[in-house]
Every structure is written in C-alpha cells, then in structure tokens.
Write a protein that holds these residues in place. Structure first.
Motif, PDB file in Angstrom:
ATOM      1  N   ALA A  28     -12.927  84.940  66.638  1.00 34.31           N
ATOM      2  CA  ALA A  28     -11.486  85.221  66.656  1.00 34.31           C
ATOM      3  C   ALA A  28     -11.103  86.061  65.438  1.00 34.31           C
ATOM      4  CB  ALA A  28     -10.696  83.917  66.662  1.00 34.31           C
ATOM      5  N   LEU A  29     -10.335  87.109  65.658  1.00 33.84           N
ATOM      6  CA  LEU A  29      -9.959  88.007  64.568  1.00 33.84           C
ATOM      7  C   LEU A  29      -9.004  87.352  63.586  1.00 33.84           C
ATOM      8  CD1 LEU A  29      -9.508  91.360  66.535  1.00 33.84           C
ATOM      9  CD2 LEU A  29     -11.502  90.572  65.248  1.00 33.84           C
ATOM     10  N   ASP A  30      -8.283  86.321  64.043  1.00 28.87           N
ATOM     11  CA  ASP A  30      -7.323  85.647  63.164  1.00 28.87           C
ATOM     12  C   ASP A  30      -7.817  84.282  62.689  1.00 28.87           C
ATOM     13  OD1 ASP A  30      -7.192  84.479  65.662  1.00 28.87           O
ATOM     14  OD2 ASP A  30      -5.021  84.191  65.634  1.00 28.87           O
ATOM     15  N   LEU A  31      -9.146  84.081  62.714  1.00 29.53           N
ATOM     16  CA  LEU A  31      -9.723  82.822  62.257  1.00 29.53           C
ATOM     17  C   LEU A  31      -9.393  82.603  60.785  1.00 29.53           C
ATOM     18  CD1 LEU A  31     -11.719  80.431  63.013  1.00 29.53           C
ATOM     19  CD2 LEU A  31     -13.496  81.837  61.938  1.00 29.53           C
ATOM     20  N   ASN A  91     -22.561  81.458  59.129  1.00 29.82           N
ATOM     21  CA  ASN A  91     -22.881  82.213  60.334  1.00 29.82           C
ATOM     22  C   ASN A  91     -21.665  82.298  61.253  1.00 29.82           C
ATOM     23  OD1 ASN A  91     -25.532  82.725  59.621  1.00 29.82           O
ATOM     24  ND2 ASN A  91     -26.387  81.075  60.854  1.00 29.82           N
ATOM     25  N   TYR A  92     -21.002  81.167  61.436  1.00 30.05           N
ATOM     26  CA  TYR A  92     -19.851  81.099  62.343  1.00 30.05           C
ATOM     27  C   TYR A  92     -18.787  82.124  61.967  1.00 30.05           C
ATOM     28  CZ  TYR A  92     -16.065  79.001  65.102  1.00 30.05           C
ATOM     29  OH  TYR A  92     -15.027  78.789  65.985  1.00 30.05           O
ATOM     30  N   VAL A  93     -18.429  82.172  60.691  1.00 27.84           N
ATOM     31  CA  VAL A  93     -17.326  83.045  60.281  1.00 27.84           C
ATOM     32  C   VAL A  93     -17.721  84.520  60.316  1.00 27.84           C
ATOM     33  CG1 VAL A  93     -16.309  81.216  58.885  1.00 27.84           C
ATOM     34  CG2 VAL A  93     -17.822  82.877  57.795  1.00 27.84           C
ATOM     35  N   ARG A  94     -19.024  84.818  60.324  1.00 27.12           N
ATOM     36  CA  ARG A  94     -19.478  86.207  60.410  1.00 27.12           C
ATOM     37  C   ARG A  94     -19.848  86.624  61.837  1.00 27.12           C
ATOM     38  NH1 ARG A  94     -21.083  88.947  55.811  1.00 27.12           N
ATOM     39  NH2 ARG A  94     -21.215  90.678  57.307  1.00 27.12           N
ATOM     40  N   GLY A  95     -19.704  85.724  62.794  1.00 27.94           N
ATOM     41  CA  GLY A  95     -20.012  86.054  64.173  1.00 27.94           C
ATOM     42  C   GLY A  95     -21.473  85.929  64.546  1.00 27.94           C
ATOM     43  N   VAL A  96     -22.282  85.289  63.685  1.00 28.66           N
ATOM     44  CA  VAL A  96     -23.698  85.039  63.998  1.00 28.66           C
ATOM     45  C   VAL A  96     -23.766  83.763  64.847  1.00 28.66           C
ATOM     46  CG1 VAL A  96     -25.984  84.561  63.042  1.00 28.66           C
ATOM     47  CG2 VAL A  96     -24.423  86.126  61.844  1.00 28.66           C
ATOM     48  N   PRO A  97     -24.460  83.777  65.990  1.00 26.41           N
ATOM     49  CA  PRO A  97     -24.398  82.637  66.919  1.00 26.41           C
ATOM     50  C   PRO A  97     -25.219  81.416  66.527  1.00 26.41           C
ATOM     51  CG  PRO A  97     -25.838  84.326  67.808  1.00 26.41           C
ATOM     52  CD  PRO A  97     -25.220  84.914  66.569  1.00 26.41           C
ATOM     53  N   VAL A  98     -25.903  81.435  65.381  1.00 29.71           N
ATOM     54  CA  VAL A  98     -26.745  80.303  64.982  1.00 29.71           C
ATOM     55  C   VAL A  98     -25.916  79.308  64.168  1.00 29.71           C
ATOM     56  CG1 VAL A  98     -28.876  79.589  63.854  1.00 29.71           C
ATOM     57  CG2 VAL A  98     -28.752  81.826  64.967  1.00 29.71           C
ATOM     58  N   TRP A  99     -25.252  78.394  64.879  1.00 29.55           N
ATOM     59  CA  TRP A  99     -24.483  77.301  64.290  1.00 29.55           C
ATOM     60  C   TRP A  99     -24.417  76.193  65.326  1.00 29.55           C
ATOM     61  CZ3 TRP A  99     -20.245  76.456  67.377  1.00 29.55           C
ATOM     62  CH2 TRP A  99     -19.808  77.539  68.154  1.00 29.55           C
ATOM     63  N   ALA A 100     -24.128  74.986  64.871  1.00 32.10           N
ATOM     64  CA  ALA A 100     -24.150  73.848  65.794  1.00 32.10           C
ATOM     65  C   ALA A 100     -23.262  72.726  65.283  1.00 32.10           C
ATOM     66  CB  ALA A 100     -25.573  73.328  65.973  1.00 32.10           C
ATOM     67  N   THR A 101     -22.804  71.913  66.207  1.00 31.60           N
ATOM     68  CA  THR A 101     -22.159  70.651  65.867  1.00 31.60           C
ATOM     69  C   THR A 101     -23.232  69.571  65.849  1.00 31.60           C
ATOM     70  OG1 THR A 101     -20.027  71.284  66.805  1.00 31.60           O
ATOM     71  CG2 THR A 101     -20.482  68.929  66.614  1.00 31.60           C
ATOM     72  N   LEU A 102     -23.275  68.808  64.747  1.00 35.49           N
ATOM     73  CA  LEU A 102     -24.258  67.741  64.589  1.00 35.49           C
ATOM     74  C   LEU A 102     -23.546  66.402  64.624  1.00 35.49           C
ATOM     75  CD1 LEU A 102     -26.344  69.175  61.584  1.00 35.49           C
ATOM     76  CD2 LEU A 102     -26.418  69.828  63.995  1.00 35.49           C
TER      77      LEU A 102
END
Length: 267
Positions: A28-31, A91-102
């Motif tokens: 999201a651009l407004d994150l 990763n999340y804030v840069r748009g890299v898809p390697v993130w997870a909820t633990l």
C-alpha cells in the motif's frame, strides 16, 4: 499426551484472519511505518494483525496468556500464545514477499515452558507451515490439504546447505570467524533470513541455519515445526527450544557440528 488438534485448528483460524489483514496493506502506498525504540520498523499492519489475533484469542481462549511483539504480555497461567504479527517487517515495508505471521502456543511442564503448537503463515509466498507436539509437521494451505515435512538426512558439513540472515550480528557477537569457517566448509550458503530458513530446514531443502540475536516470538513457532519435522532447535548454547535469545536449527544429524562452529563454547 495432550491433544492439540483444537489449538491447531484455532491457530489456522487466527492465521487466516492475520493473512487477510496483512495482505490488504501489503505494498500500500499509504502504509504508515514508525521506528521503535530499538530502531526496528513497525507498520500499521503489524499492529492491526496482532490486535486482531489478540481479540480472537480473548473470545476463544480467555484463560490463556498472550505475549506479542507489539503489545507485550497479558494474563498468566500454564498456557501462553506467542505472536509475531509480521516476522520480516523490513521486507514487508519494502514490498519484498518474504514475511510471515508466527503464532505459537507454549505450555508449562516440568522442564519449563515449551512450544507445543506452531503456525507460520507467509501469504505473499502462498505458503503455510504448521506443527503440534506429537502430531508431526506439515505444509499446505489447509489442514485437509497438506504434505508432511521431513528434515534432510545430510550427514556431513561439506554436503550441507547453510542459511543465515546477515553478517553483522555474528561480528557483534564475536563469532564472525566461526561463521566464515562454516561458510567456507559447507557446500552452499544463502542469506534467506527471518522465518524462512527454519521452514526450509523442516522441509529438508536446507540442512542448517542459525541467528545470533532473536526474541521468543521469532522462534517459538519455528522451533516446534523444526522439531516435529525430525530436526533440532536449540540456542547457540545448546539449550533445547527457543529460550536462549538466539537460535541454531538443523536436521539433527549436523547439530553438534553446527554448534562447534557457532556455539557459545567455541573459542
């Protein structure tokens, strides 16, 4: 042995809710992103996902305690849910898809608290891994559509694939020489980072991984998945489980070798 089927089903419900919340704001651009006192980033998605999980736990398991990265500890008792709403926020804030909820459930026993249920959900990768004590470890998109996880049988460091996050933490810990020796001696190294190396150890595509500085919420879910897949998860001091502030995970066969390079007893 306790039956954790209901807790595992609840963990999937929690992960489904978190996935929907985090994916809605991914890229999201407004994150909105802030910097915490420890200089790590936190996004509005981290906070909303943890609030959502806590709210559902309050309804479904009101007697259980909760510890989360963003909102701390709440409640007491022999059962405690451990939450990392987004492992891999950078990763999340840069748009890299390697993130997870633990999401993990820890239960108190004679030897102290131990993780008995773990769910690792990476919706941007369209992957999910989970395990419960005595029930094995699995990957798939649901409990009814899953493949069992089994750690590798690689028995020599020279044939091993080693995953890590970065060099700086090892240098700060005074273990850079051991890290470099291991990197030279093993077959392959890759800096996948965060939750992913532990899941690859569990599914047998990586043989060893380690990180020098972690929190309980980074490790609890990963630990039970690795262990139920037939691997080992300890601290760098060799202490079993996610209690040492750092982690060493392996297929089991290579664990003592891994600790000989990076463990706290190394000179």
């Amino acid at each position: 042995m306790p039956d954790y089927h209901d807790d595992l089903r609840l963990g999937h419900v929690l992960a489904d809710a978190a996935d929907a919340a985090t994916m809605e704001r991914f890229k999201a651009l407004d994150l909105k992103v802030e910097t915490k006192p420890d200089m790590t980033p936190v996004s509005e998605a981290d906070k909303s996902a943890e609030e959502l999980i806590r709210s559902q736990l309050q309804r479904a398991r009101p007697r259980d305690a909760v510890l989360g990265e963003e909102f701390g500890s709440e409640g007491s008792g022999p059962r405690r849910w451990i939450i990392d709403p987004i492992d891999g926020t950078k990763n999340y804030v840069r748009g890299v898809p390697v993130w997870a909820t633990l999401i993990a459930l820890m239960e108190r026993g004679e030897g102290g608290d131990r993780p008995v249920v773990g769910i690792v959900s990476a919706p941007a990768l369209n992957r999910r891994w989970w395990a419960a004590e005595g029930l094995g470890a699995f990957t798939g998109r649901s409990l009814t559509s899953a493949t069992r996880l089994t750690a590798s049988r690689v028995g020599r460091i020279q044939d091993a694939s080693f995953a890590y996050s970065s060099l700086t933490g090892w240098e700060e810990r005074g273990k850079l020489s051991g890290f470099l020796d291991l990197s030279r001696d093993c077959w392959r190294t890759r800096a996948y980072g965060d939750f992913w190396p532990y899941m690859m150890v569990a599914e047998g595509s990586v043989d060893i991984c380690a990180e020098p500085e972690l929190s309980l919420w980074d490790m609890a879910a990963c630990a039970v998945v690795v262990q139920e897949a037939g691997g080992r998860f300890t601290g760098l001091d060799g202490r079993p489980g996610p209690h040492s502030g750092n982690a060493a995970a392996s297929n089991g066969l290579l664990h003592e070798d891994l600790l000989s390079y990076l463990g706290d007893t190394r000179g």
